[in-house]
Design an enzyme around this catalytic site. Structure first.
Site, short mmCIF file in Angstrom:
data_model
loop_
_atom_site.label_atom_id
_atom_site.label_comp_id
_atom_site.label_asym_id
_atom_site.label_seq_id
_atom_site.Cartn_x
_atom_site.Cartn_y
_atom_site.Cartn_z
N GLY A 121 20.98 -4.77 -10.53
CA GLY A 121 19.66 -3.90 -11.15
C GLY A 121 18.72 -4.72 -10.42
O GLY A 121 18.75 -5.90 -10.02
N ARG A 122 17.54 -3.95 -10.13
CA ARG A 122 16.26 -4.80 -9.56
C ARG A 122 15.13 -4.17 -10.66
O ARG A 122 14.96 -3.02 -10.62
CB ARG A 122 16.02 -4.09 -8.31
CG ARG A 122 16.03 -5.11 -7.08
CD ARG A 122 16.01 -4.37 -5.93
NE ARG A 122 17.09 -4.99 -5.07
CZ ARG A 122 16.70 -6.30 -4.07
NH1 ARG A 122 15.34 -6.34 -4.23
NH2 ARG A 122 17.73 -6.72 -3.42
N GLY A 123 14.49 -5.21 -11.38
CA GLY A 123 13.50 -4.74 -12.11
C GLY A 123 12.16 -5.24 -11.86
O GLY A 123 12.21 -6.20 -10.73
N GLY A 148 12.24 -9.38 -10.81
CA GLY A 148 13.32 -10.09 -10.43
C GLY A 148 14.44 -9.18 -10.10
O GLY A 148 14.52 -7.92 -10.36
N VAL A 150 18.71 -8.59 -10.96
CA VAL A 150 19.59 -8.93 -12.13
C VAL A 150 21.11 -9.02 -11.29
O VAL A 150 21.42 -7.91 -10.56
CB VAL A 150 19.48 -7.95 -13.06
CG1 VAL A 150 20.48 -8.27 -14.13
CG2 VAL A 150 18.19 -7.61 -13.66
N LYS A 182 18.97 -12.62 -14.71
CA LYS A 182 18.12 -12.24 -14.10
C LYS A 182 17.16 -13.31 -13.18
O LYS A 182 16.92 -14.06 -13.92
CB LYS A 182 17.14 -11.56 -14.95
CG LYS A 182 15.81 -11.07 -14.16
CD LYS A 182 15.12 -9.86 -14.82
CE LYS A 182 13.93 -9.44 -14.11
NZ LYS A 182 13.40 -8.26 -14.88
N ASP A 200 6.64 -1.04 -19.45
CA ASP A 200 7.46 -0.42 -18.19
C ASP A 200 8.44 0.29 -18.90
O ASP A 200 9.86 0.02 -18.49
CB ASP A 200 7.60 -1.42 -17.44
CG ASP A 200 8.33 -0.66 -15.89
OD1 ASP A 200 8.07 0.44 -15.94
OD2 ASP A 200 8.69 -1.70 -15.10
#
Ligand SMILES: *[C@@H]1O[C@H](CO)[C@@H](O)[C@H](O)[C@H]1NC(C)=O
Ligand SMILES: *[C@@H]1O[C@H](CO)[C@@H](O)[C@H](O)[C@H]1NC(C)=O
Ligand SMILES: *[C@@H]1O[C@H](CO)[C@@H](O)[C@H](O)[C@H]1NC(C)=O
Ligand SMILES: *[C@@H]1O[C@H](CO)[C@@H](O)[C@H](O)[C@H]1NC(C)=O
Ligand SMILES: *[C@@H]1O[C@H](CO)[C@@H](O)[C@H](O)[C@H]1NC(C)=O
Ligand SMILES: *[C@@H]1O[C@H](CO)[C@@H](O)[C@H](O)[C@H]1NC(C)=O
Ligand SMILES: *[C@@H]1O[C@H](CO)[C@@H](O)[C@H](O)[C@H]1NC(C)=O
Ligand SMILES: *[C@@H]1O[C@H](CO)[C@@H](O)[C@H](O)[C@H]1NC(C)=O
Ligand SMILES: *[C@@H]1O[C@H](CO)[C@@H](O)[C@H](O)[C@H]1NC(C)=O
Length: 809
Positions: free
Chosen positions: A531-533, A536, A538, A552, A644
């Site tokens: 994942g990309r949050g 950063g 993950v 992360k 968010d």
């Protein structure tokens, strides 16, 4: 000169209760022998050196005969004591003795030769065999043996204080009793015991009231998995971390299987915990009985309310209209500021103030099911000694229940308590009693109820007195050094805090500082991105202790180490079933990493696009994620805003239960901080962002409510709020038109079935409950109101959804 250095050496050796084996230390004490407090080497050590028994200082010049863990070595300030013979009656630091008399009696005598504690062998006469010796076993059990040495004539395991060691039986007549306070060893008010219905319970047994609080008294024992028909009444923890009790309470510690030092302890704060310690490390909590520390009874005294915050821990406060009885000791509770008033039949002088999520357990006058708020108010107003009432929605019956209270005891605030207490107050002054905003007015300091045991009996001659003064001064220096060292460690590294300081995290969530190398290895050099949050990327990893984890790797921002540690510590303390758990972090040079639990089913976003979720699951996800956010907004005193909220940040576990992720990374705010404009940097994701961001208005928790509403609409309609997508070919899914599309469908006059049928995502399998759909749509539309004051709070959302949760789809 020679004399004084001799004195100094003597004092130092008295002070230093060294537990390292020395030539003079022994493993047994024979008949006719004694251990003297004046000889620092008079300590019994178990064969392997893991345990020691001897005189242990409980305060200035007051000692108890105790057993403590002595491997790794400790000094008298920091040993972990597991048993005491005379916890409530300490002896003098000079001339006290533990002896085995010629007749076999084991006696502890004070300086004045008074017997403070004794094992009368005549009372053990069933054995008829004479006492031969006292021995400390490697299990931590102190036993009196006969010459054969097989069966103990007496054992300390049968007379526990507050600790149960592996292999020690907790039985019907051997309850564990907590110590009085932190730093004290004398008996306190919390007790772990087998009740006379054979169930293992925790009891607050205070000077004025006593009540059972664990297992939750709102349930009957079988509802919480306990049985009351096994009469054996025995519980035991084994060395691997397996606890079994005859009432069918069984658990494995979070580090089950490891060979480490363990103990089960009833802590002075009323919780029961299992601690483990490996090698030279600190004790860590590997299981605990209560996850909500305010569920313990007797903390705050009458008319006061307990509240827990991850940053400030547990605190007590007075409800509106009440003031502290003694503002240095919150166990004395609060008293009304107003005169008592009573005019039955006329409610002209009475009014009620609603305190949401406040529960005062017990002391109900009676219970009236299916009552309106007005008649519940009337009932309490007419009752002179009614202090207020609890008004609670009963999900099973679909109506409200009323509980008038004649005492306000065991008060606490818990978000998981869905209901309110209405406080009875004089009408004239009601407007001056504000519903408190920030955790009321919690006392800044913990209760000062710590008693200091000082030894007063006996006489010393003048030389001894000088010695004492000297010794005390030195002890003072030692304490200061220990304290400074401790606070230094705490300031620089949150991990150095012991298991105690970690407080109330659930079992199995030891918060760890990882090295970069460890995490690099765990993620196989960061090769599997999941994942990309915000902030950063993950990666998936596998940790030796925890198994699968999400790691992360934060973008390299210029956040200082101190600031990072402060925030991480706060986030790490947030603990809720609908929030992703943080297991640890890494800060090394420029690297900043966070380690989270791994979620099997990925994010809500992935599941929505692959259509894995039926309507029942969607409803549960709506409720669960609202609960998680509500915990962030309200249960945590510091008001963590998420900022968010979107389907990518709601993760699903193996049962499709939602856990909100990626919270707390934005600056942690308190309510004051919200008003100023320091929080002006735009956060969030297009499509989910509340209008306040765009119009540069103050940011409140309502921004999360807005985003949550968009997520609900997305789950309902199958549309995507991010521009460029369409809802079933009808409309461009721009943020605003997405919500107006739903509003347009709800034409007044049309039957509900019709417009709901048009809104809901037709690709979702399975039937749905039309009422629940209506609730979801209504809640979602309220959440996405342009005017933030028209939006509900997230806890109101939880309440609205829960009212319909029990109805079947
Ligand atoms: C106790 O303190 C001594 C120094 O006073 C230190 O060497 C030892 O490691 C400490 N032991 C524990 C278990 O904290
Ligand atoms: C604990 O109880 C079991 C039987 O229930 C007994 O066999 C064992 O010896 C007891 N342990 C101790 C230390 O007394
Ligand atoms: C825990 O101990 C009980 C009783 O001794 C036993 O029945 C059970 O199998 C043990 N559980 C594990 C996982 O070892
Ligand atoms: C009662 O509890 C004991 C100890 O846990 C267990 O050995 C025994 O089998 C239980 N008896 C029944 C009837 O369940
Ligand atoms: C004890 O718990 C187990 C599983 O949790 C259950 O199967 C068993 O029936 C319980 N025993 C009693 C006596 O309630
Ligand atoms: C408040 O409580 C403390 C500690 O219990 C006690 O020493 C003090 O006297 C009390 N003060 C008043 C005003 O009652
Ligand atoms: C209401 O408050 C005023 C002061 O704020 C006080 O003098 C008065 O006694 C209060 N009335 C009652 C009924 O407690
Ligand atoms: C509650 O009371 C109302 C009015 O008295 C009644 O219509 C309703 O059926 C009651 N509900 C339950 C669950 O008893
Ligand atoms: C007990 O006191 C010590 C030192 O005063 C502190 O380090 C520790 O965190 C306290 N423990 C609890 C549970 O309050």
């Amino acid at each position: 000169m020679r004399n004084s250095s001799f004195l100094l050496a003597l004092v130092l050796s008295i002070l230093h209760l060294s537990s390292q084996p020395s030539a003079a230390t022994r493993t047994t004490l024979s008949r006719g022998d004694s251990l003297s407090i004046d000889n620092p080497d008079d300590i019994l050590i178990s064969k392997s050196g893991v345990f020691s028994a001897g005189f242990y200082p409980v305060s200035k010049s007051a000692y108890c005969f105790a057993i403590w863990f002595s491997h790794p070595p400790c000094s008298s300030q920091n040993c972990t004591v597991v048993w005491m013979a005379n916890r409530n009656e300490p002896v003098n630091g000079r001339y006290s003795k533990l002896s085995i008399k010629k007749n076999g009696d084991l006696v502890l005598t004070d300086a004045s030769h008074t017997v403070v504690w004794a094992i009368d062998t005549a009372s053990l006469s069933w054995s008829k065999t004479p006492v031969h010796q006292l021995r400390l076993l490697d299990s931590g059990n102190l036993v009196l043996l006969d010459r054969e040495g097989n069966v103990p004539l007496w054992q300390s395991f049968n007379y526990p204080t507050d600790v149960l060691l592996p292999g020690q039986n907790l039985t019907w007549n051997t309850p564990l009793v907590s110590s009085r306070s932190n730093g004290s060893f004398s008996s306190g008010y919390y007790k772990l015991y087998f009740d006379n219905d054979n169930v293992l319970r925790l009891l607050f047994d205070g000077p004025l009231i006593s009540s059972v609080y664990w297992p939750d008294p709102a349930y009957v024992s079988w509802e919480v998995g306990r049985t009351n028909n096994n009469y054996s009444r025995v519980a035991v923890l084994d060395s691997m971390g397996n606890f079994t009790s005859s009432d069918n309470l069984t658990f494995l510690t979070s580090d089950f299987g490891k060979k480490t030092q363990r103990m089960l302890k009833v802590d002075h704060d009323g919780n029961v915990r299992v601690y483990s310690r490996e090698k030279d490390e600190k004790w860590v909590v590997t299981w605990q009985g209560l996850s909500e520390s305010c569920a313990v009874h007797g903390i705050c005294g009458p008319n006061s309310v307990c509240r827990y915050s991850p940053r400030e821990g547990r605190s007590c406060s007075c409800p509106p209209g009440y003031v502290w009885n003694n503002d240095t000791d919150w166990t004395q509770g609060c008293a009304p500021k107003f005169e008592s008033f009573c005019n039955p039949g006329s409610d002209a002088h009475v009014d009620f103030l609603r305190l949401p999520h406040h529960d005062f357990y017990g002391y109900d006058k009676d219970y009236t099911p299916n009552t309106t708020l007005a008649s519940c108010k009337k009932m309490c107003a007419d009752l002179c000694n009614c202090k207020g009432f609890q008004y609670k929605f009963n999900g099973e019956k679909g109506s409200f229940d009323c509980f008038p209270k004649i005492q306000l005891l065991n008060g606490y605030i818990s978000f998981s308590f869905i209901g309110s207490t209405y406080l009875k107050l004089p009408k004239a002054n009601l407007s001056s009693y504000q519903i408190p905003t920030k955790g009321f007015d919690p006392l800044p300091c913990p209760p000062k109820a710590q008693e200091v045991v000082t030894y007063l009996k006996g006489h010393q001659n003048s030389t001894l007195e000088i010695l004492f003064i000297f010794a005390t001064a030195l002890a003072g220096v030692e304490i200061v050094v220990v304290f400074l060292t401790w606070s230094f460690l705490v300031r620089t590294d949150p991990d150095k805090r012991g298991g105690y300081a970690k407080g109330y995290r659930l079992a199995g969530t030891g918060f760890t500082r990882f090295t970069y190398a460890e995490l690099k290895k765990a993620t196989r050099n960061f090769n599997k991105e999941i994942g990309r949050g915000s902030g950063g990327i993950v990666y998936k990893g596998v940790l030796p202790d925890h198994g699968e984890a999400a790691v992360k790797l934060l973008n390299e921002e210029n956040q200082g180490e101190d600031e990072f540690l402060t925030e991480v510590r706060t986030i790490g303390n947030l603990n809720h079933m609908n929030l992703i758990a943080m297991w640890g972090y890494c800060v090394e040079g420029r690297h900043r990493l966070l380690v989270y639990e791994f979620m099997n089913h990925g994010s809500l976003a992935e599941n929505l696009s692959s259509d894995q979720l039926d309507w029942k699951k969607r409803y549960e996800i709506a409720v669960g994620s609202a609960k998680g956010l509500a915990y962030l907004h309200e249960e945590c005193l510091e008001w963590v805003l998420h900022c968010d909220v979107k389907p990518q940040n709601i993760l699903l576990d193996s049962d499709y239960q939602p856990k909100v992720a990626d919270f707390g990374l934005s600056k942690l705010l308190n309510r004051e901080g919200l008003k100023n404009t320091s929080f002006s940097r735009i956060r969030g994701t297009r499509g989910y962002m509340a209008p306040e961001w765009v119009y540069n208005m103050p940011i409140t928790s309502k921004v999360d409510v807005y985003s949550y509403g968009i997520v609900l609409l997305e789950m309902l309609t199958g549309g995507n709020p991010v521009a460029g997508h369409t809802i079933r070919g009808e409309i461009k899914g721009d943020n605003k038109t997405f919500t107006s599309w739903v509003r347009e469908k709800m034409k007044p006059g049309l039957p509900m079935e019709t417009w709901i049928g048009e809104i809901v995502d037709p690709t979702v399998k399975g039937p749905y409950d039309i009422k629940k759909m209506e609730v979801l749509v209504a809640v979602a539309l309220q959440c996405v109101e342009e005017d933030r004051d028209a939006r509900p709070t997230i806890s109101q959302v939880v309440e609205m959804l829960l009212r319909h949760e029990s109805e079947d789809l």
